[in-house]
Design a protein around this motif. Structure first.
Motif, mmCIF file in Angstrom:
data_model
loop_
_atom_site.group_PDB
_atom_site.id
_atom_site.type_symbol
_atom_site.label_atom_id
_atom_site.label_comp_id
_atom_site.label_asym_id
_atom_site.label_seq_id
_atom_site.Cartn_x
_atom_site.Cartn_y
_atom_site.Cartn_z
ATOM 1 N N ILE A 50 0.835 -1.203 0.000
ATOM 2 C CA ILE A 50 0.000 0.000 0.000
ATOM 3 C C ILE A 50 0.871 1.254 0.000
ATOM 4 O O ILE A 50 0.620 2.211 -0.746
ATOM 5 C CB ILE A 50 -0.952 -0.020 1.209
ATOM 6 C CG1 ILE A 50 -2.012 -1.112 1.028
ATOM 7 C CG2 ILE A 50 -1.618 1.343 1.401
ATOM 8 C CD1 ILE A 50 -2.788 -1.433 2.287
ATOM 9 N N GLN A 51 1.913 1.242 0.811
ATOM 10 C CA GLN A 51 2.792 2.404 0.869
ATOM 11 C C GLN A 51 3.570 2.599 -0.430
ATOM 12 O O GLN A 51 3.763 3.728 -0.887
ATOM 13 C CB GLN A 51 3.777 2.251 2.028
ATOM 14 C CG GLN A 51 3.152 2.399 3.408
ATOM 15 C CD GLN A 51 4.190 2.247 4.505
ATOM 16 O OE1 GLN A 51 4.860 1.229 4.604
ATOM 17 N NE2 GLN A 51 4.324 3.280 5.317
ATOM 18 N N GLY A 52 4.015 1.499 -1.019
ATOM 19 C CA GLY A 52 4.835 1.587 -2.228
ATOM 20 C C GLY A 52 4.052 1.572 -3.517
ATOM 21 O O GLY A 52 4.622 1.825 -4.587
ATOM 22 N N GLY A 53 2.750 1.267 -3.442
ATOM 23 C CA GLY A 53 1.939 1.193 -4.648
ATOM 24 C C GLY A 53 2.351 0.030 -5.533
ATOM 25 O O GLY A 53 3.116 -0.853 -5.148
ATOM 26 N N PHE A 54 1.841 0.046 -6.767
ATOM 27 C CA PHE A 54 2.104 -1.093 -7.663
ATOM 28 C C PHE A 54 3.591 -1.331 -7.928
ATOM 29 O O PHE A 54 3.990 -2.483 -8.153
ATOM 30 C CB PHE A 54 1.329 -0.935 -8.979
ATOM 31 C CG PHE A 54 1.901 0.101 -9.911
ATOM 32 C CD1 PHE A 54 2.914 -0.225 -10.795
ATOM 33 C CD2 PHE A 54 1.437 1.409 -9.901
ATOM 34 C CE1 PHE A 54 3.455 0.723 -11.651
ATOM 35 C CE2 PHE A 54 1.971 2.364 -10.744
ATOM 36 C CZ PHE A 54 2.982 2.022 -11.622
ATOM 37 N N PRO A 55 4.471 -0.295 -7.895
ATOM 38 C CA PRO A 55 5.892 -0.631 -8.088
ATOM 39 C C PRO A 55 6.434 -1.586 -7.029
ATOM 40 O O PRO A 55 7.303 -2.416 -7.327
ATOM 41 C CB PRO A 55 6.588 0.735 -8.019
ATOM 42 C CG PRO A 55 5.546 1.702 -8.476
ATOM 43 C CD PRO A 55 4.268 1.168 -7.882
ATOM 44 N N SER A 56 5.917 -1.493 -5.801
ATOM 45 C CA SER A 56 6.398 -2.410 -4.766
ATOM 46 C C SER A 56 5.962 -3.840 -5.042
ATOM 47 O O SER A 56 6.671 -4.794 -4.686
ATOM 48 C CB SER A 56 5.917 -1.962 -3.385
ATOM 49 O OG SER A 56 4.510 -2.035 -3.277
ATOM 50 N N VAL A 57 4.804 -4.027 -5.675
ATOM 51 C CA VAL A 57 4.371 -5.365 -6.083
ATOM 52 C C VAL A 57 5.326 -5.912 -7.137
ATOM 53 O O VAL A 57 5.710 -7.090 -7.120
ATOM 54 C CB VAL A 57 2.919 -5.332 -6.605
ATOM 55 C CG1 VAL A 57 2.494 -6.701 -7.136
ATOM 56 C CG2 VAL A 57 1.966 -4.870 -5.504
ATOM 57 N N LYS A 58 5.748 -5.046 -8.055
ATOM 58 C CA LYS A 58 6.724 -5.477 -9.064
ATOM 59 C C LYS A 58 8.070 -5.824 -8.429
ATOM 60 O O LYS A 58 8.743 -6.775 -8.855
ATOM 61 C CB LYS A 58 6.896 -4.381 -10.119
ATOM 62 C CG LYS A 58 5.715 -4.243 -11.059
ATOM 63 C CD LYS A 58 6.067 -3.392 -12.264
ATOM 64 C CE LYS A 58 5.053 -3.609 -13.375
ATOM 65 N NZ LYS A 58 5.445 -2.921 -14.625
ATOM 66 N N VAL A 59 8.461 -5.065 -7.403
ATOM 67 C CA VAL A 59 9.697 -5.373 -6.679
ATOM 68 C C VAL A 59 9.615 -6.780 -6.086
ATOM 69 O O VAL A 59 10.554 -7.574 -6.191
ATOM 70 C CB VAL A 59 9.962 -4.326 -5.578
ATOM 71 C CG1 VAL A 59 10.990 -4.832 -4.567
ATOM 72 C CG2 VAL A 59 10.437 -3.019 -6.186
ATOM 73 N N ALA A 60 8.478 -7.084 -5.451
ATOM 74 C CA ALA A 60 8.314 -8.400 -4.836
ATOM 75 C C ALA A 60 8.311 -9.509 -5.885
ATOM 76 O O ALA A 60 8.926 -10.567 -5.688
ATOM 77 C CB ALA A 60 7.030 -8.442 -4.023
ATOM 78 N N LEU A 61 7.634 -9.289 -7.000
ATOM 79 C CA LEU A 61 7.620 -10.296 -8.061
ATOM 80 C C LEU A 61 9.020 -10.528 -8.606
ATOM 81 O O LEU A 61 9.417 -11.673 -8.861
ATOM 82 C CB LEU A 61 6.680 -9.857 -9.193
ATOM 83 C CG LEU A 61 5.185 -10.003 -8.938
ATOM 84 C CD1 LEU A 61 4.393 -9.352 -10.066
ATOM 85 C CD2 LEU A 61 4.787 -11.464 -8.794
ATOM 86 N N GLY A 111 9.878 -6.513 -13.637
ATOM 87 C CA GLY A 111 10.332 -5.455 -14.521
ATOM 88 C C GLY A 111 9.973 -4.062 -14.048
ATOM 89 O O GLY A 111 9.460 -3.857 -12.957
ATOM 90 N N GLU A 112 10.250 -3.119 -14.918
ATOM 91 C CA GLU A 112 10.063 -1.706 -14.603
ATOM 92 C C GLU A 112 8.629 -1.257 -14.889
ATOM 93 O O GLU A 112 7.979 -1.776 -15.794
ATOM 94 C CB GLU A 112 11.023 -0.863 -15.445
ATOM 95 C CG GLU A 112 12.489 -1.119 -15.174
ATOM 96 C CD GLU A 112 12.958 -0.545 -13.854
ATOM 97 O OE1 GLU A 112 12.360 0.439 -13.378
ATOM 98 O OE2 GLU A 112 13.939 -1.089 -13.298
ATOM 99 N N PRO A 113 8.158 -0.273 -14.126
ATOM 100 C CA PRO A 113 6.908 0.395 -14.496
ATOM 101 C C PRO A 113 7.175 1.395 -15.606
ATOM 102 O O PRO A 113 8.322 1.648 -15.980
ATOM 103 C CB PRO A 113 6.509 1.099 -13.200
ATOM 104 C CG PRO A 113 7.810 1.401 -12.531
ATOM 105 C CD PRO A 113 8.743 0.268 -12.893
ATOM 106 N N THR A 147 6.810 6.791 -13.263
ATOM 107 C CA THR A 147 7.027 6.003 -12.058
ATOM 108 C C THR A 147 8.289 5.157 -12.206
ATOM 109 O O THR A 147 8.665 4.772 -13.311
ATOM 110 C CB THR A 147 5.815 5.089 -11.776
ATOM 111 O OG1 THR A 147 5.558 4.292 -12.938
ATOM 112 C CG2 THR A 147 4.576 5.900 -11.430
ATOM 113 N N VAL A 148 8.933 4.862 -11.079
ATOM 114 C CA VAL A 148 10.168 4.082 -11.079
ATOM 115 C C VAL A 148 10.158 3.136 -9.887
ATOM 116 O O VAL A 148 9.373 3.308 -8.942
ATOM 117 C CB VAL A 148 11.425 4.982 -11.000
ATOM 118 C CG1 VAL A 148 11.548 5.866 -12.232
ATOM 119 C CG2 VAL A 148 11.397 5.827 -9.727
ATOM 120 N N LEU A 149 11.028 2.149 -9.916
ATOM 121 C CA LEU A 149 11.256 1.299 -8.761
ATOM 122 C C LEU A 149 12.266 1.960 -7.833
ATOM 123 O O LEU A 149 13.176 2.663 -8.280
ATOM 124 C CB LEU A 149 11.797 -0.070 -9.198
ATOM 125 C CG LEU A 149 10.936 -0.887 -10.160
ATOM 126 C CD1 LEU A 149 11.615 -2.227 -10.427
ATOM 127 C CD2 LEU A 149 9.536 -1.091 -9.630
#
Length: 326
Positions: free
Chosen positions: A276-287, A295-297, A301-303
């Motif tokens: 929630i704090q990191g938004g969808f980029p944090s989901v990509k980080v976890a994946l 991958g990158e958004p 937006t950035v990771l």
């Protein structure tokens, strides 16, 4: 007329029975969008991710939700991602898994256009945010009229998407949602407002008159409270990362193993706070960290990088341990 706009046959109780277009209760995943190094939408990863989630047992997928970078995509890219998702599911033996398509836009006209395109691309339902860019000019009556016009024209059943964080603070009340629930082609709501009181009121207000109306929580951190008041599951971005853990919590609750469900909810809530704090980029980080893809958004937006990224990765670690044990 859409399938859900038809009159409902009565069951032996005298109450209308669920429409064939109603969604099953369960765990739905708003998938993230994947891009190639040249910033094109990525067909192979889109398909692989969809099949991975289906094999985990999720109830359905959602393309172009808030996790799916819909605002970063043009109409053609949206259509291709939905087509690829539907194709991958069908080819892998998951033709029964619904694909809900995010279709919110700022005008009634474009929202309807997106709904038509979603149907052509193989979507089963649409998920629609209220327009909010000109929110100061829109009364509750105009918001209701917007949803009714979209539902009248949409070839697919409509889920209302209540997400104040994405709509300049616009937060639909339970009264407004219950008014909209009377429309036969509005089949449910996703509540990302986190208001379980509202969720309970909508469940109570539709369970007799609209047994096909689905009330979903909007994140994994309140899956258990959602189930406890009679909600039908969640549409949760965290399920991209840990679908089995979300399913396990629902299973434990259904079996009456409430203490174990509560303990698992604690783990989900901690990890979901990172998401929630990191938004969808944090989901990509976890994946990327735990599944080897993400991958990158899309810009701007950035990771995160360095220590901040490591903190995000570590924030998912306990949940991943649970996920791998299931």
């Amino acid at each position: 007329m859409s399938p859900s706009a038809a009159s409902h046959p009565d069951d032996h109780s005298g109450r209308p029975s669920p429409s064939p277009a109603s969604l099953k209760p369960g765990i739905y995943v708003p998938t993230v969008a994947f891009f190639t190094p040249d910033d094109s939408v990525n067909e192979s990863t889109t398909k692989e991710h969809a099949v991975r989630l289906a094999r985990a047992g999720v109830t359905g997928l959602v393309t172009h939700g808030s996790n799916g970078e819909a605002v970063h995509l043009d109409h053609g890219e949206r259509a291709r991602i939905t087509q690829w998702t539907r194709q991958a599911l069908d080819e892998a033996g998951f033709s029964h898994v619904p694909v809900v398509v995010g279709c919110g836009a700022q005008s009634t006209r474009e929202t309807i256009q997106l709904c038509v395109e979603a149907a052509r691309a193989g979507g089963s339902h649409v998920l629609v945010l209220p327009p909010a860019y000109y929110g100061g000019l829109l009364s509750t009556d105009l918001i209701v009229a917007y949803f009714r016009s979209v539902a009248d024209a949409s070839p697919l059943p409509v889920l209302i998407y209540n997400y104040p964080g994405a709509c300049a603070g616009l937060d639909l009340s339970s009264d407004t949602i219950l008014t909209l629930a009377r429309h036969p082609n509005i089949c449910g709501v996703k509540l990302t407002c986190g208001n379980t009181g509202k969720l309970a009121r909508v469940v109570a207000g539709t369970r007799s008159s609209r047994p096909d109306f689905r009330v979903f929580g909007g994140s994994a951190d309140f899956l258990l409270p959602t189930l406890a008041v009679g909600g039908h599951g969640v549409i949760a971005g965290l399920a991209n990362v840990a679908p089995k853990a979300c399913l396990e919590l629902q299973r434990l609750w259904t079996l009456g193993k409430h203490d174990r469900a509560r303990e698992l909810q604690y783990v989900l809530a901690q990890a979901d706070w990172v998401a929630i704090q990191g938004g969808f980029p944090s989901v990509k980080v976890a994946l990327q960290k735990y599944n080897g893809y993400g991958g990158e958004p899309r810009a701007p937006t950035v990771l995160l990088e360095g220590a901040q990224r490591k903190a995000q990765e570590d924030g998912f670690a306990e949940l991943i341990t649970v996920e791998k044990s299931l």
